[in-house]
Design a protein around this motif. Structure first.
Motif, short mmCIF file in Angstrom:
data_model
loop_
_atom_site.label_atom_id
_atom_site.label_comp_id
_atom_site.label_asym_id
_atom_site.label_seq_id
_atom_site.Cartn_x
_atom_site.Cartn_y
_atom_site.Cartn_z
N ASP A 160 -1.51 104.31 -42.09
CA ASP A 160 -1.06 105.03 -40.90
C ASP A 160 -0.42 106.37 -41.28
OD1 ASP A 160 1.54 104.55 -41.73
OD2 ASP A 160 1.86 102.88 -40.36
N THR A 166 -1.91 98.69 -44.11
CA THR A 166 -1.98 97.32 -43.59
C THR A 166 -3.42 96.83 -43.69
OG1 THR A 166 -2.29 98.21 -41.35
CG2 THR A 166 -0.06 97.54 -41.98
N ARG A 168 -6.41 94.58 -42.00
CA ARG A 168 -6.77 94.15 -40.65
C ARG A 168 -8.21 93.65 -40.62
NH1 ARG A 168 -3.53 97.42 -36.88
NH2 ARG A 168 -2.05 98.66 -38.07
N ASP A 190 -8.75 94.92 -32.74
CA ASP A 190 -7.95 94.73 -33.95
C ASP A 190 -7.30 93.35 -33.88
OD1 ASP A 190 -6.31 94.95 -36.17
OD2 ASP A 190 -4.81 96.17 -35.13
N LEU A 192 -5.21 92.01 -35.87
CA LEU A 192 -3.79 92.04 -36.22
C LEU A 192 -2.92 92.25 -34.99
CD1 LEU A 192 -1.65 92.05 -38.51
CD2 LEU A 192 -1.93 94.54 -38.61
N ARG A 193 -3.33 93.14 -34.10
CA ARG A 193 -2.56 93.45 -32.90
C ARG A 193 -3.04 92.66 -31.69
NH1 ARG A 193 1.48 95.06 -35.77
NH2 ARG A 193 1.14 97.01 -36.91
N ARG A 197 -7.90 98.95 -30.37
CA ARG A 197 -7.19 100.02 -31.06
C ARG A 197 -8.17 101.10 -31.50
NH1 ARG A 197 -3.36 98.27 -29.00
NH2 ARG A 197 -1.39 97.55 -29.90
N ARG A 235 -5.51 104.08 -23.37
CA ARG A 235 -4.55 103.00 -23.18
C ARG A 235 -4.95 102.22 -21.92
NH1 ARG A 235 -1.21 104.26 -27.02
NH2 ARG A 235 -0.55 106.41 -27.40
#
Length: 331
Positions: A160, A166, A168, A190, A192-193, A197, A235
């Motif tokens: 990032d 990270t 993923r 993603d 992970l989230r 994303r 978003r």
């Protein structure tokens, strides 16, 4: 006889393309209703005509990145494809050998009919070749392209903006270029989230494609998504209205161009114009608004107006400091 052979070779190539994991000679023979020895001869013929067939264990596969596609284009369609490649190459700071080869092939295809056009495209390909080649980025781009095409999950090592890396598991739904940052982005799910994303390809330190598959959700529409984003940041929230006021010659320039599908332009009697947009993330517009300098004012939303105002104050302070320093040096 020869026509039947040509037809079978086309079917054989299409069959292999539909099965990236490969098929055995027996499976191919059963699908095409011929014996296995005929399939082996046909596979050899495919290799002779430029289709790269490889064998892994008992399965035959077509190399994803080396598979050739036949395409018939009119001169106007060649120009459209060239302009798309040219726009992509101008929006990237690194060499893209794939765009370079496309332009070279386009130049070769129209050389006899339009040599001037051909020479121009070839020169553009040579300019692309002069850019620096970053093999790590190219490897990531190729991996993400194949994973997107075949619906395969990718293990990412993502760095990032703070430098934190990270790991993923990522489902690439699409890849999108963005001129404002001279970069390409991938949008997808993603794990992970647990959400969709957007990742900048330049920040992917490593990408390994897995054999695990994914399906793109039926409701996911990248064209709708990008019509709601100003660039690539989207978003899952209600769209926000951005209202801007332009002054002087800039007001005329802004009215002449298409900036976003949602734009609404209203010319004012005093020579200014008001423009509104509906976007997912207004702060993504900051860089675009900055380029107009004092010829634009943000009316709304408040957080975007405040962000631009803060930039203006910081810029004014920076120039004031330099003017003071220059004055001291002159005395």
């Amino acid at each position: 006889m020869e026509q039947a052979l040509d037809s079978r070779l086309v079917e054989l190539e299409a069959l292999l393309r539909r099965h990236p994991a490969g098929l055995t000679s027996s499976e191919l023979a059963e699908s095409l209703e011929v014996d296995a020895s005929t399939i082996r001869r046909d596979l050899a013929r495919l290799s002779l005509v430029g289709v790269e067939v490889r064998k892994r264990g008992r399965r035959y596969q077509i190399s994803f990145h080396r598979a050739m596609r036949s395409l018939r284009l009119t001169p106007d369609e060649v120009l459209a494809l060239y302009l798309a490649c040219r726009l992509l190459s101008r929006q990237q700071s690194d060499r893209n050998p794939h765009a370079e080869r496309v332009m070279q092939k386009l130049a070769n295809a129209v050389h006899d009919d339009a040599p001037r056009f051909s020479n121009y495209i070839e020169d553009a390909a040579l300019m692309q070749r002069s850019l620096p080649l970053h093999e790590e980025y190219l490897a990531v781009l190729e991996t993400m392209t194949q994973a997107w095409a075949e619906g395969r999950i990718v293990n990412l090592h993502y760095c990032d903006r703070t430098g934190t890396i990270t790991e993923r598991r990522f489902h690439p739904f699409c890849i999108e270029p963005y001129g404002a940052t001279n970069s390409c982005y991938t949008i997808g799910f993603d794990e992970l989230r647990g959400a969709i994303r957007t990742f900048k390809l330049d920040r992917i330190a490593g990408a390994e494609m897995t054999n695990d598959r994914f399906d793109i959700p039926p409701g996911f529409n990248p064209n709708r998504l990008f019509s709601e984003a100003w660039g690539v940041v989207w978003r899952n929230t209600p769209l926000q209205m951005v209202e801007l006021r332009f002054f002087g010659d800039t007001a005329r320039i802004v009215q002449e161009a298409f900036w976003h599908p949602s734009q609404r332009v209203a010319a004012q009697q005093d020579g200014t114009c008001r423009v509104t947009f509906q976007v997912s993330e207004p702060l993504e517009m900051v860089a675009w608004i900055r380029q107009w300098g004092a010829a634009v004012e943000v009316i709304s939303p408040p957080e975007l107006r405040e962000a631009i105002a803060a930039d203006v104050l910081q810029l004014a302070e920076r120039y004031a400091e330099r003017d003071t320093s220059a004055a001291h040096q002159s005395t």
